[in-house]
Scaffold this active site. Structure first.
Site, PDB file in Angstrom:
ATOM      1  N   ARG A 176      -9.107   8.338 -79.671  1.00 27.19           N
ATOM      2  CA  ARG A 176      -7.862   7.552 -79.592  1.00 27.19           C
ATOM      3  C   ARG A 176      -6.694   8.124 -80.377  1.00 27.19           C
ATOM      4  O   ARG A 176      -5.549   8.009 -79.971  1.00 27.19           O
ATOM      5  CB  ARG A 176      -8.139   6.167 -80.164  1.00 27.19           C
ATOM      6  CG  ARG A 176      -8.519   5.213 -79.141  1.00 27.19           C
ATOM      7  CD  ARG A 176      -8.790   3.879 -79.751  1.00 27.19           C
ATOM      8  NE  ARG A 176      -9.747   3.249 -78.860  1.00 27.19           N
ATOM      9  CZ  ARG A 176     -10.290   2.086 -79.054  1.00 27.19           C
ATOM     10  NH1 ARG A 176      -9.981   1.400 -80.126  1.00 27.19           N
ATOM     11  NH2 ARG A 176     -11.145   1.601 -78.193  1.00 27.19           N
ATOM     12  N   ARG A 215     -12.123   5.124 -85.926  1.00 26.24           N
ATOM     13  CA  ARG A 215     -13.217   4.294 -85.411  1.00 26.24           C
ATOM     14  C   ARG A 215     -13.598   4.695 -83.987  1.00 26.24           C
ATOM     15  O   ARG A 215     -12.736   4.798 -83.109  1.00 26.24           O
ATOM     16  CB  ARG A 215     -12.789   2.828 -85.424  1.00 26.24           C
ATOM     17  CG  ARG A 215     -13.796   1.881 -84.814  1.00 26.24           C
ATOM     18  CD  ARG A 215     -13.321   0.453 -84.926  1.00 26.24           C
ATOM     19  NE  ARG A 215     -12.178   0.208 -84.086  1.00 26.24           N
ATOM     20  CZ  ARG A 215     -12.242  -0.359 -82.878  1.00 26.24           C
ATOM     21  NH1 ARG A 215     -13.405  -0.730 -82.369  1.00 26.24           N
ATOM     22  NH2 ARG A 215     -11.155  -0.556 -82.176  1.00 26.24           N
ATOM     23  N   HIS A 273      -4.035   2.000 -80.678  1.00 26.48           N
ATOM     24  CA  HIS A 273      -4.648   2.063 -79.341  1.00 26.48           C
ATOM     25  C   HIS A 273      -3.616   2.646 -78.388  1.00 26.48           C
ATOM     26  O   HIS A 273      -2.454   2.229 -78.409  1.00 26.48           O
ATOM     27  CB  HIS A 273      -5.061   0.662 -78.893  1.00 26.48           C
ATOM     28  CG  HIS A 273      -6.017   0.659 -77.742  1.00 26.48           C
ATOM     29  ND1 HIS A 273      -5.661   1.082 -76.476  1.00 26.48           N
ATOM     30  CD2 HIS A 273      -7.315   0.298 -77.658  1.00 26.48           C
ATOM     31  CE1 HIS A 273      -6.707   0.967 -75.672  1.00 26.48           C
ATOM     32  NE2 HIS A 273      -7.737   0.498 -76.367  1.00 26.48           N
ATOM     33  N   HIS A 330      -3.778  -1.297 -83.663  1.00 25.80           N
ATOM     34  CA  HIS A 330      -4.910  -1.982 -83.026  1.00 25.80           C
ATOM     35  C   HIS A 330      -5.989  -2.420 -84.014  1.00 25.80           C
ATOM     36  O   HIS A 330      -6.532  -3.514 -83.893  1.00 25.80           O
ATOM     37  CB  HIS A 330      -5.510  -1.019 -81.995  1.00 25.80           C
ATOM     38  CG  HIS A 330      -6.662  -1.562 -81.221  1.00 25.80           C
ATOM     39  ND1 HIS A 330      -6.559  -2.680 -80.424  1.00 25.80           N
ATOM     40  CD2 HIS A 330      -7.960  -1.138 -81.100  1.00 25.80           C
ATOM     41  CE1 HIS A 330      -7.724  -2.926 -79.846  1.00 25.80           C
ATOM     42  NE2 HIS A 330      -8.595  -2.018 -80.246  1.00 25.80           N
ATOM     43  N   GLU A 359     -16.556   4.944 -73.212  1.00 26.03           N
ATOM     44  CA  GLU A 359     -15.225   4.979 -73.836  1.00 26.03           C
ATOM     45  C   GLU A 359     -15.101   6.269 -74.625  1.00 26.03           C
ATOM     46  O   GLU A 359     -16.087   6.974 -74.854  1.00 26.03           O
ATOM     47  CB  GLU A 359     -15.019   3.747 -74.726  1.00 26.03           C
ATOM     48  CG  GLU A 359     -14.901   2.457 -73.915  1.00 26.03           C
ATOM     49  CD  GLU A 359     -14.702   1.222 -74.761  1.00 26.03           C
ATOM     50  OE1 GLU A 359     -13.683   1.134 -75.452  1.00 26.03           O
ATOM     51  OE2 GLU A 359     -15.579   0.344 -74.741  1.00 26.03           O
TER      52      GLU A 359
HETATM   53  P1  FAD Z   1     -11.291 -11.997 -86.036  1.00 30.94           P
HETATM   54  O1  FAD Z   1     -12.036 -12.116 -84.776  1.00 30.94           O
HETATM   55  O2  FAD Z   1      -9.893 -11.513 -85.952  1.00 30.94           O
HETATM   56  O3  FAD Z   1     -11.292 -13.419 -86.747  1.00 30.94           O
HETATM   57  C1  FAD Z   1     -10.533 -13.654 -87.901  1.00 30.94           C
HETATM   58  C2  FAD Z   1     -10.533 -15.122 -88.202  1.00 30.94           C
HETATM   59  O4  FAD Z   1     -10.009 -15.368 -89.503  1.00 30.94           O
HETATM   60  C3  FAD Z   1      -9.679 -15.966 -87.265  1.00 30.94           C
HETATM   61  O5  FAD Z   1     -10.431 -17.105 -86.957  1.00 30.94           O
HETATM   62  C4  FAD Z   1      -8.476 -16.352 -88.118  1.00 30.94           C
HETATM   63  O6  FAD Z   1      -7.863 -17.568 -87.762  1.00 30.94           O
HETATM   64  C5  FAD Z   1      -9.130 -16.472 -89.470  1.00 30.94           C
HETATM   65  N1  FAD Z   1      -8.206 -16.339 -90.614  1.00 30.94           N
HETATM   66  C6  FAD Z   1      -7.413 -15.288 -90.918  1.00 30.94           C
HETATM   67  N2  FAD Z   1      -6.761 -15.531 -92.068  1.00 30.94           N
HETATM   68  C7  FAD Z   1      -7.164 -16.743 -92.499  1.00 30.94           C
HETATM   69  C8  FAD Z   1      -6.850 -17.547 -93.616  1.00 30.94           C
HETATM   70  N3  FAD Z   1      -5.958 -17.160 -94.549  1.00 30.94           N
HETATM   71  N4  FAD Z   1      -7.429 -18.765 -93.744  1.00 30.94           N
HETATM   72  C9  FAD Z   1      -8.297 -19.219 -92.807  1.00 30.94           C
HETATM   73  N5  FAD Z   1      -8.643 -18.489 -91.723  1.00 30.94           N
HETATM   74  C10 FAD Z   1      -8.087 -17.275 -91.579  1.00 30.94           C
HETATM   75  N6  FAD Z   1     -13.772  -4.068 -80.872  1.00 30.94           N
HETATM   76  C11 FAD Z   1     -14.877  -3.678 -80.213  1.00 30.94           C
HETATM   77  O7  FAD Z   1     -15.881  -3.333 -80.840  1.00 30.94           O
HETATM   78  N7  FAD Z   1     -14.888  -3.688 -78.857  1.00 30.94           N
HETATM   79  C12 FAD Z   1     -13.820  -4.068 -78.113  1.00 30.94           C
HETATM   80  O8  FAD Z   1     -13.887  -4.089 -76.890  1.00 30.94           O
HETATM   81  C13 FAD Z   1     -12.643  -4.465 -78.784  1.00 30.94           C
HETATM   82  N8  FAD Z   1     -11.542  -4.812 -78.087  1.00 30.94           N
HETATM   83  C14 FAD Z   1     -10.454  -5.275 -78.780  1.00 30.94           C
HETATM   84  C15 FAD Z   1      -9.342  -5.725 -78.059  1.00 30.94           C
HETATM   85  C16 FAD Z   1      -8.258  -6.248 -78.728  1.00 30.94           C
HETATM   86  C17 FAD Z   1      -7.061  -6.722 -77.957  1.00 30.94           C
HETATM   87  C18 FAD Z   1      -8.266  -6.318 -80.146  1.00 30.94           C
HETATM   88  C19 FAD Z   1      -7.100  -6.885 -80.902  1.00 30.94           C
HETATM   89  C20 FAD Z   1      -9.360  -5.846 -80.872  1.00 30.94           C
HETATM   90  C21 FAD Z   1     -10.453  -5.334 -80.192  1.00 30.94           C
HETATM   91  N9  FAD Z   1     -11.569  -4.870 -80.887  1.00 30.94           N
HETATM   92  C22 FAD Z   1     -12.671  -4.466 -80.202  1.00 30.94           C
HETATM   93  C23 FAD Z   1     -11.664  -5.044 -82.342  1.00 30.94           C
HETATM   94  C24 FAD Z   1     -12.496  -6.301 -82.629  1.00 30.94           C
HETATM   95  O9  FAD Z   1     -12.177  -7.283 -81.685  1.00 30.94           O
HETATM   96  C25 FAD Z   1     -12.251  -6.864 -84.014  1.00 30.94           C
HETATM   97  O10 FAD Z   1     -12.372  -5.849 -84.969  1.00 30.94           O
HETATM   98  C26 FAD Z   1     -13.279  -7.951 -84.342  1.00 30.94           C
HETATM   99  O11 FAD Z   1     -13.233  -8.947 -83.344  1.00 30.94           O
HETATM  100  C27 FAD Z   1     -12.985  -8.552 -85.697  1.00 30.94           C
HETATM  101  O12 FAD Z   1     -13.772  -9.699 -85.870  1.00 30.94           O
HETATM  102  P2  FAD Z   1     -13.570 -10.553 -87.173  1.00 30.94           P
HETATM  103  O13 FAD Z   1     -14.527 -11.692 -87.071  1.00 30.94           O
HETATM  104  O14 FAD Z   1     -13.644  -9.673 -88.349  1.00 30.94           O
HETATM  105  O15 FAD Z   1     -12.044 -11.081 -87.100  1.00 30.94           O
HETATM  106  C1  SIN Z   2     -10.745  -1.378 -75.520  1.00 31.27           C
HETATM  107  O1  SIN Z   2     -11.329  -2.096 -74.706  1.00 31.27           O
HETATM  108  O2  SIN Z   2     -10.054  -0.409 -75.207  1.00 31.27           O
HETATM  109  C2  SIN Z   2     -10.864  -1.705 -76.978  1.00 31.27           C
HETATM  110  C3  SIN Z   2     -12.160  -1.251 -77.477  1.00 31.27           C
HETATM  111  C4  SIN Z   2     -12.149  -1.175 -78.961  1.00 31.27           C
HETATM  112  O3  SIN Z   2     -11.123  -1.379 -79.606  1.00 31.27           O
HETATM  113  O4  SIN Z   2     -13.208  -0.876 -79.515  1.00 31.27           O
END
Ligand code: FAD
Ligand code: SIN
Length: 537
Positions: free
Chosen positions: A281, A377, A235, A342, A119
């Site tokens: 990006r 990032r 993104h 994103h 990437e």
């Molecule tokens: P999340 O997975 O978003 O989880 C947050 C949780 O908190 C959820 O369960 C939600 O319900 C809960 N929550 C929120 N507010 C409250 C509240 N007030 N009370 C109770 N619960 C609450 N990163 C990579 O490294 N590689 C990738 O390939 C990649 N692809 C991506 C593709 C997409 C479409 C997106 C949107 C992001 C991508 N990212 C990627 C970024 C990465 O997915 C996220 O940064 C990461 O998953 C965040 O994890 P997290 O556990 O911090 O939050």
């Molecule tokens: C993607 O698959 O393009 C998302 C990867 C990332 O947000 O790190």
């Protein structure tokens, strides 16, 4: 609406959020005491499950920690904290091993080697993935592991409203049980925010509906320091289609050679950066923004149709199926794309172990800001950071529980004179207005004039939302709207304060970088106040 203070909701570790950060931590602290995980909708709604590209980690003998560290720092544009980068990158391979032990299946090339993706910004193939459904694999595995562990209590449809702070210490949180429509007190010895990002503050976003910045807003209101909020990563390639709600087209397509073209078939990236589609990006998103503004067109196009169709179907089954369902055969046709908000690079200022400046409160995953990503990032570095933070936060929880006082009860939630709202349209109107103003004034390209306009409007919106918040019974939409307004205000204030262009923050008034490199630190006063900036190295 009733308010209760139940002893059943007392625990050692309260984890708010159930993405990769929250669930990984739950699995790791289940053996140290009573653990409760709260999630505001269901276990499958989070950013983690949407991840496509994968997780970056040094897994090949031809790659090296130094290269991964250097790529992270190069993309971070001067603002990465090098000690944090080293700690997270070195911890990567162990975390991948652990995910595999928990049951995650990553794609392989032959029987021994992972099929590593490429990437933007990576000088080497180091993105471990499960084709383009990496997040589904990770999230479902974690859910299964957590649900089969009797020591972990998971409560769905529980949305945290506010943290409870007494004498500077976090004692837990007030939480709305959405099904029973009651506010409960959750008293904990350690409270962990793992609530993900804030993409829903922008009109166009790849994020799921839950990404409303709740943890950042709660921590900020409680007095925690919040860092680098101006850095929102856009993104370049969200699918542009009237019936596709926020569907990402992974950067991994460009890693496999996909080209960006305009409506006339012109490969425009050549005019912007010699790395073409694999420039970082921010550069690609800005180039697309300029092309869209110049042409007045609604979208640009990604072309992977020149690759072998079996390869496309096998490597990108999720994207192929989704697009086909919308009438676009990516093995033959162009994919219409636009940039979208994103990833929140900023967040609650935290160490790699999640420690914040409020005792008893940790922040992990996308909610936190450690300085790992700097001003931009590196792709696939956020699942890595979330997973590594959960690991070190588990150690931190163990240390804290050795000395933390017992969980103590606190006063129940008071709704005062609040009555049921008769005009929910106020919430939807303000929500739309906020997302539109953030997109138009605080988007890919910024300026002082736009920041001033945004500041005026967000203050009006906040006043109206706060009035509504106190006058009417609390609902989950209202909680999210208030949080979105708070994080939007932080993004605007921090962006206006940064008089330079660095990483993903680009302003036409200050197109160059300043010599002094500083983080932006915010702490709550009447309106947010930039109270300090610290040198980052
Ligand atoms: P999340 O997975 O978003 O989880 C947050 C949780 O908190 C959820 O369960 C939600 O319900 C809960 N929550 C929120 N507010 C409250 C509240 N007030 N009370 C109770 N619960 C609450 N990163 C990579 O490294 N590689 C990738 O390939 C990649 N692809 C991506 C593709 C997409 C479409 C997106 C949107 C992001 C991508 N990212 C990627 C970024 C990465 O997915 C996220 O940064 C990461 O998953 C965040 O994890 P997290 O556990 O911090 O939050
Ligand atoms: C993607 O698959 O393009 C998302 C990867 C990332 O947000 O790190």
């Amino acid at each position: 609406m009733n308010a209760i203070d139940s002893l059943d909701t007392t625990c050692d570790v309260l984890i708010i959020g159930s993405g990769i950060a929250g669930l990984s931590l739950a699995l790791k602290v289940a053996n140290v005491g009573k653990v409760i995980v709260l999630t505001k909708t269901n276990l499958k709604e989070c950013a983690t499950i949407l991840a496509q590209g994968g997780i970056s980690a040094v897994l090949s003998s031809e790659d090296s920690f130094d290269k991964h560290i250097q790529d992270t720092i190069n993309v971070g544009d001067g603002l990465c904290h090098p000690d944090v980068v080293r700690k997270i990158v070195f911890a990567g391979p162990e975390r991948i091993k652990e995910l595999v032990e928990w049951g995650v299946q990553f794609s392989k090339r032959g029987s021994d080697h992972y099929d590593l993706g490429l990437e933007a910004g990576h000088s080497y193939r180091r993105v471990v993935h499960s084709k383009d459904i990496t997040g589904v694999n990770i999230q479902e595995t974690l859910i299964n592991r957590v649900l089969e562990d009797p020591r972990i209590t998971v409560l769905e449809n529980h949305i945290a409203i506010n943290l409870k702070i007494r004498a500077g210490r976090c004692l837990g949180a007030y939480v709305l049980d959405k099904q029973k429509d009651i506010v409960k007190n959750f008293a904990a010895r350690v409270t962990v925010l793992a609530t993900g990002g804030l993409g829903k503050a922008f009109l166009y976003t790849s994020n799921p509906d839950i990404s409303s910045g709740d943890g950042i807003a709660m921590a900020y209101r409680a007095g925690a320091t919040v860092m680098n909020m101006e850095f929102i990563q856009f993104h370049p390639t969200l699918l542009y289609h009237p019936h596709a709600k926020s569907f990402l087209i992974s950067e991994a397509l460009r890693g496999e050679g996909a080209k960006l073209i305009d409506a006339s078939g012109n490969r425009f990236m050549a005019a912007y950066d010699s790395r073409l589609e694999l420039a970082p990006r921010d550069i690609v998103a800005r180039a697309m923004d300029a092309e869209l503004k110049r042409s007045g067109n609604d979208c640009l196009f990604l072309d992977i149709s020149f690759k072998d169709s079996d390869f496309i179907k096998n490597r990108f089954p999720g994207i192929h199926a989704k697009c086909l369902g919308l009438g676009i055969d990516i093995t033959k046709e162009l994919i219409p794309v636009v940039p979208a908000a994103h990833y929140a690079i900023g967040g609650v200022k935290a160490s790699v172990s999640g420690s914040t400046d409020i005792p008893g409160l940790l922040a992990i995953g996308e909610t936190a800001c450690t300085g790992f990503h700097g001003a931009n990032r590196l792709a696939s570095n956020s699942l890595l950071e979330s997973s590594v933070m959960a690991h070190f936060a588990a150690q931190e929880c163990r240390n804290l529980l050795d000395k933390a006082p017992p969980a103590c009860s606190f006063s129940p939630w008071h709704s005062g004179d609040a009555v049921d709202s008769d005009e929910s349209v106020v919430v939807s109107q303000n929500w739309m207005e906020l997302r539109l103003l953030m997109w138009n004034y605080v988007g890919v390209v910024r300026s002082d004039k736009r920041f001033r306009r945004a500041q005026q409007r967000i203050h009006l919106l906040q006043d109206e939302i706060n009035q509504y918040y106190w006058d009417f019974h609390i609902t989950s939409d209202l909680i999210e709207l208030r949080n979105l307004a708070d994080v939007a205000q932080m993004v605007i204030d921090a962006g206006f304060h940064r008089k330079e262009s660095r990483g993903v923050h680009y302003t036409i008034d200050y197109p160059k970088k300043r010599k002094t490199i500083k983080d932006t630190l915010l702490r709550k006063s009447v309106r947010s106040e930039i109270f300090n900036s610290s040198n980052c190295d």
